[in-house]
Design a protein around this motif. Structure first.
Motif, short mmCIF file in Angstrom:
data_model
loop_
_atom_site.label_atom_id
_atom_site.label_comp_id
_atom_site.label_asym_id
_atom_site.label_seq_id
_atom_site.Cartn_x
_atom_site.Cartn_y
_atom_site.Cartn_z
N LEU A 57 37.09 107.63 -40.71
CA LEU A 57 37.35 108.74 -39.78
C LEU A 57 36.04 109.25 -39.17
O LEU A 57 35.98 109.55 -37.98
CB LEU A 57 38.06 109.87 -40.51
CG LEU A 57 39.52 109.59 -40.93
CD1 LEU A 57 40.06 110.76 -41.74
CD2 LEU A 57 40.38 109.34 -39.70
N GLY A 58 35.00 109.34 -40.01
CA GLY A 58 33.72 109.83 -39.51
C GLY A 58 33.13 108.90 -38.45
O GLY A 58 32.65 109.35 -37.40
N LEU A 59 33.16 107.59 -38.71
CA LEU A 59 32.66 106.63 -37.72
C LEU A 59 33.46 106.72 -36.43
O LEU A 59 32.90 106.64 -35.32
CB LEU A 59 32.73 105.21 -38.29
CG LEU A 59 31.66 104.83 -39.32
CD1 LEU A 59 31.99 103.49 -39.96
CD2 LEU A 59 30.28 104.77 -38.66
N ALA A 60 34.78 106.88 -36.56
CA ALA A 60 35.62 106.95 -35.37
C ALA A 60 35.30 108.19 -34.54
O ALA A 60 35.16 108.11 -33.31
CB ALA A 60 37.09 106.93 -35.77
N VAL A 61 35.19 109.33 -35.19
CA VAL A 61 34.95 110.58 -34.46
C VAL A 61 33.54 110.61 -33.87
O VAL A 61 33.35 111.01 -32.71
CB VAL A 61 35.16 111.79 -35.39
CG1 VAL A 61 34.66 113.08 -34.73
CG2 VAL A 61 36.62 111.93 -35.76
N LEU A 78 32.25 97.38 -35.22
CA LEU A 78 32.06 96.22 -36.09
C LEU A 78 31.73 96.65 -37.52
O LEU A 78 32.27 96.12 -38.49
CB LEU A 78 30.94 95.33 -35.54
CG LEU A 78 31.25 94.50 -34.29
CD1 LEU A 78 30.00 93.79 -33.80
CD2 LEU A 78 32.36 93.51 -34.58
N TYR A 79 30.85 97.64 -37.66
CA TYR A 79 30.49 98.12 -38.99
C TYR A 79 31.69 98.78 -39.68
O TYR A 79 31.86 98.66 -40.89
CB TYR A 79 29.32 99.10 -38.90
CG TYR A 79 27.98 98.41 -38.92
CD1 TYR A 79 27.32 98.15 -40.13
CD2 TYR A 79 27.37 97.99 -37.75
CE1 TYR A 79 26.10 97.51 -40.15
CE2 TYR A 79 26.15 97.35 -37.76
CZ TYR A 79 25.52 97.11 -38.97
OH TYR A 79 24.31 96.46 -38.99
N LEU A 80 32.51 99.47 -38.91
CA LEU A 80 33.73 100.06 -39.48
C LEU A 80 34.62 98.96 -40.04
O LEU A 80 35.12 99.07 -41.18
CB LEU A 80 34.45 100.86 -38.39
CG LEU A 80 35.68 101.67 -38.79
CD1 LEU A 80 35.87 102.81 -37.78
CD2 LEU A 80 36.95 100.83 -38.81
#
Length: 387
Positions: free
Chosen positions: A290-294, A352-354
């Motif tokens: 969620l943090g990477l997405a936001v 990609l990292y996600l």
């Protein structure tokens, strides 16, 4: 709009409140040459490294170091003749004395690298060195690297001095993924906080760690971290927990010669330890996704949505967040001498990292997590249960 505002607020915080992680000017601290040079033993764990050893080992053998120094290369069950090649290179190039050892297969509860490191440190202690240089088999050093590391440790009173080796960026995938790898690492562990005594932030880069032998003994290295998959961070935490003064920065004299030409190679490098970084916690995994997405994906989505739907608030918030994100990535691209336009692709790299992180969790729950060079490591608690 609200998600874009949260993303913008996050980026404003990261810009000024996360130790200025995005700056790349933190190199070896001010140093002066000591009156007498301490003895150093170099410990190199190596498993199936015949492909890179001809480019890395001669750089260690050829160190221009005024004090006493010698190298212990520990062949961790290689099947490609790593140990024999190391002896051949030492005979051909001369330089520092080289001892090649082999510890056998690691017992339960130990990673292969740390078991090899333990064997190398045990051999080194017979020489009573003041410092240990722990370096990987794919790391090449300029001739004055050891000299500069020791001078920095002595001048600053550091128990541990580590440099983040400059990784290879030749292929398209390396250019897209590698600078971001260092950028994300610095975001998690701001280098400026690491050197602050009493701070909770501790990390090192396993490719190049100069460690005072006394500090290693006080922190029980490597026994205290024998199960750690991310051993460099665990090592730094153990040393700092025992009152050690540590430092980490970017390197000018230390380079990784290991190639990662395909996305598959980089994917394995990241996914093998990503879930371990999250302590194998499903909750931390969900929070990270969620943090990477936001933080990384929402600005671009908000920018496009704002343009399409005419939502000025989403457009402005998303655009500003993307601007700050792009600006903070540019210094790392300059450090790696890469085209600055790659900064606009940071959300793609973050995606990609996600996916690599999610894949790391999936592989772990399938029993194939933390796999590297023919070995798969269980969670630390599982390893203890086996013992």
């Amino acid at each position: 709009m609200w998600i874009a505002l949260v993303s913008l607020a996050s980026w404003l915080w990261l810009l000024v409140g996360q130790g200025f992680f995005w700056r790349t000017d933190l190199r070896l601290p001010p140093r002066r040459e000591p009156e007498s040079w301490p003895s150093v033993c170099v410990v190199v764990p190596a498993r199936d490294e015949a492909a890179v050893l001809p480019r890395s080992l001669p750089s260690l053998l050829g160190q221009d170091y005024p004090g006493r120094a010698e190298i212990f290369l520990i062949d961790d069950g290689s099947s490609d003749g790593t140990g024999e090649l190391a002896r051949t290179l030492a005979e051909r190039h001369g330089g520092l004395p080289l001892t090649v050892g082999s510890p056998g297969e690691p017992p339960a509860g130990w990673t292969g690298k740390l078991w090899a490191m333990r064997h190398g440190i045990a051999l080194a202690r017979a020489r009573a060195p003041e410092y240990l240089l722990l370096t990987d088999a794919d790391i090449a050093h300029t001739p004055d690297s050891l000299r500069e590391l020791v001078a920095a440790a002595r001048s600053g009173g550091f128990d541990l001095v580590s440099q983040m080796a400059r990784l290879r960026v030749d292929s398209m995938w390396e250019r897209l993924v590698v600078p971001a790898f260092v950028y994300f690492f610095a975001q998690l562990y701001p280098f400026r906080w690491i050197a602050v005594r009493g701070s909770r932030t501790a990390a090192a880069a396993g490719g190049c760690v100069l460690l005072r032998t006394e500090a290693a003994e006080r922190a029980r290295i490597p026994d205290a971290i024998r199960q750690a998959v991310i051993d460099d961070v665990a090592l730094a935490r153990a040393v700092k927990a025992e009152g050690g003064h540590i430092w980490l920065g970017l390197a000018d004299r230390v380079d990784s010669v290991r190639p990662y030409p395909r996305l598959h190679d980089l994917w394995r490098m990241v996914s093998r330890s990503a879930y371990a970084q999250l302590r194998h916690s499903p909750l931390l995994l969900v929070g990270t996704v969620l943090g990477l997405a936001v933080v990384y994906l929402a600005p671009s989505v908000a920018l496009v949505a704002g343009l399409v739907k005419g939502d000025m608030a989403a457009l402005v918030a998303g655009g500003l967040a993307k601007l700050v994100m792009t600006a903070t990535y540019i210094p790392m691209l300059r450090y790696y001498r890469q085209p600055l336009w790659l900064a606009v692709l940071l959300p793609v790299t973050a995606l990609l990292y996600l996916l690599m992180t999610v894949d790391s969790a999936v592989q772990h729950h399938r029993g194939r997590g933390a796999a590297w060079k023919g070995r798969t490591y269980a969670r630390p608690d599982a390893a203890l249960d086996e013992r």
